[in-house]
Motif scaffolding. Sequence first.
Motif, short mmCIF file in Angstrom:
data_model
loop_
_atom_site.label_atom_id
_atom_site.label_comp_id
_atom_site.label_asym_id
_atom_site.label_seq_id
_atom_site.Cartn_x
_atom_site.Cartn_y
_atom_site.Cartn_z
N GLY A 128 0.83 -1.21 0.00
CA GLY A 128 0.00 0.00 0.00
C GLY A 128 0.86 1.25 0.00
O GLY A 128 2.01 1.24 -0.43
N GLY A 129 0.27 2.36 0.49
CA GLY A 129 1.02 3.60 0.67
C GLY A 129 1.53 4.19 -0.62
O GLY A 129 0.94 4.04 -1.69
N LEU A 177 2.12 2.01 -3.80
CA LEU A 177 0.90 1.74 -4.57
C LEU A 177 0.61 2.90 -5.52
O LEU A 177 0.28 2.69 -6.69
CB LEU A 177 -0.28 1.50 -3.61
N PRO A 203 -4.93 5.86 -2.20
CA PRO A 203 -4.12 6.03 -3.41
C PRO A 203 -4.65 7.16 -4.29
O PRO A 203 -5.66 6.99 -4.97
CB PRO A 203 -4.24 4.67 -4.10
#
Lengths: 335, 335
Positions: A225-226, A229, A260
């Motif tokens: 993630g984060g 991404l 995102p």
Amino acid sequence: MNDINRQFLLAARPSGMVKESDFEYRASPVPEIGDGEVLIRTSHISLDPSMRGQMENRADYVAPLQIGDVMRAGCVGTIVASRNPDFPEGIQVGGTFGMQDYCVSDGRNVPFRVFDADIDPTTALGVLGGTGMTAYFGLLEIGEPKPGDTVVISGAAGATGSVAGQIAKIHGCTVIGMAGSDEKCAWLTDELGFDASINYKTQDIGAELDRLCPNGINIYFDNVGGEILDLCLERIAMNARVVICGGISRYNATGPIPGPKNYFNLVFRRARMEGFIVLDYADRFPEASAVMQRWIDEGKLKQQATVIDGFRELPKALIRLFEGYNTGKLMVKTS
Amino acid sequence: MNDINRQFLLAARPSGMVKESDFEYRASPVPEIGDGEVLIRTSHISLDPSMRGQMENRADYVAPLQIGDVMRAGCVGTIVASRNPDFPEGIQVGGTFGMQDYCVSDGRNVPFRVFDADIDPTTALGVLGGTGMTAYFGLLEIGEPKPGDTVVISGAAGATGSVAGQIAKIHGCTVIGMAGSDEKCAWLTDELGFDASINYKTQDIGAELDRLCPNGINIYFDNVGGEILDLCLERIAMNARVVICGGISRYNATGPIPGPKNYFNLVFRRARMEGFIVLDYADRFPEASAVMQRWIDEGKLKQQATVIDGFRELPKALIRLFEGYNTGKLMVKTS
């Protein structure tokens, strides 16, 4: 056989990074089994990022743990007592037996799996275990790799990412893995046959992705993630598949976690972002295990386990998982 | 026939909300046609949220406009001169003819469409036009509605949302629309047959969604992005489909736009979020138009157009689109 059942319980719901004080050690009596039940002696206990979420009081795909519950964990072990003719003493089994030496089962809890005696427990818990199954079904069912696809994998030196990347290679893809040290990056390319790797701690991720994926990313297999991404969403190719497998950058966060911001590129690139839970595929685990075992036998699928010795190391081991200590599958050998 | 070709050009790239000064009016000569070409006199010009993105210098799914270019726009009109035997004088055609009275075409630019003479131009530009096609393919191909599904649509009183909701009703779904006024909300339920509506400006969106979608959202058809996307992601049902059709809350934003922080629910709900571009389905527009025309004839699909009279109103009309002025399809009648 020990005459006690060592256990780790959830002592406190973690705030931010999980701490040793979030766990409580307890020595319990070895449980008795009833009719139709078996007693399992666990030999290896898996540490997985998803444990962090289960420590919170949040109903996700599985019920949250309650304070005082035995920590949930994937394990392999041996049946040491049986009152169930389907599962005799001595066989090797796998399942969510928890952070404890002994577990009682009637063999019906999902996933309860029987492994051949000659399968190494680190393989049973790793490539053939939950993380291996996650890699297999996530990449093949959600990612739908095609020969020639460019596949980017974050958390690539972890248990799931390292297997997903190798499966992508087997399917004729160009595979780029991201990991947090030069050693891990070298392992990906030199040992596992990834085409390239990016050290996300020291390299300019966006620039490296631009260089390594000149035609964009067909599959992004996301374990983190984060920001990574977002950097990948920015670079997806037409009809790309973004497989949301995990979000390790989120799990120990304290404040609100941004989403995102480049999600709208899904429109311009006619792409999809999709999540999955490996337990949904439990009835296909035997089929997948057979395929994976064949790949292992053929030398196409390599595995590595980081095995920490000693039951009492479990809390520290989970913390180390989030610190990026392991290459490949992280597990604790209980004795 | 006018003897001039009125045009609106892109005069400046907008910053924040589009302004009248971003457009320049020009009176040009009526173009000549060459061999194989036709001259189209536009009667109706469509205003669409996607125009805002094309005014920016950003390569998306179509090339960005350059300063001084005629504004791109979907239109219907009549062939008033032809040197192409396939497209004789007098037939009604549709396509991206731009913000101008006259356009030259060889009939090969996509989408160039021929409409029966008895089809009202507002229908040709609306339900059978770009926004109707967007609703049709977005809902059916990406959303994959099943009878009994709960479908939530944002921007539901707009040209695309209002059609998507009706198509979902035709497919046996429960449909909840969000719109920005009580009048629009009443129109959705009373005229179009939506099961419920939410005034996103005055009601507690999350609480209303909880009340109206007790089993979660199976399909969220997103025309707006922003906070509403997050509120819906929070409430998706197992295996939900989040159709990213538009993001009108983003188009006129100035600062950085946050992403959907609840995207990780795609994992817990084994759901997907997917974008699409309607032009990819251009070769299926005739098939979709035939189906939609049948629904219109059967009274299952209603349409409404907000028609602003006068070519010179075009810049103001686009601003009004973003202000929520229209119910259903917004267009300008050129004369």
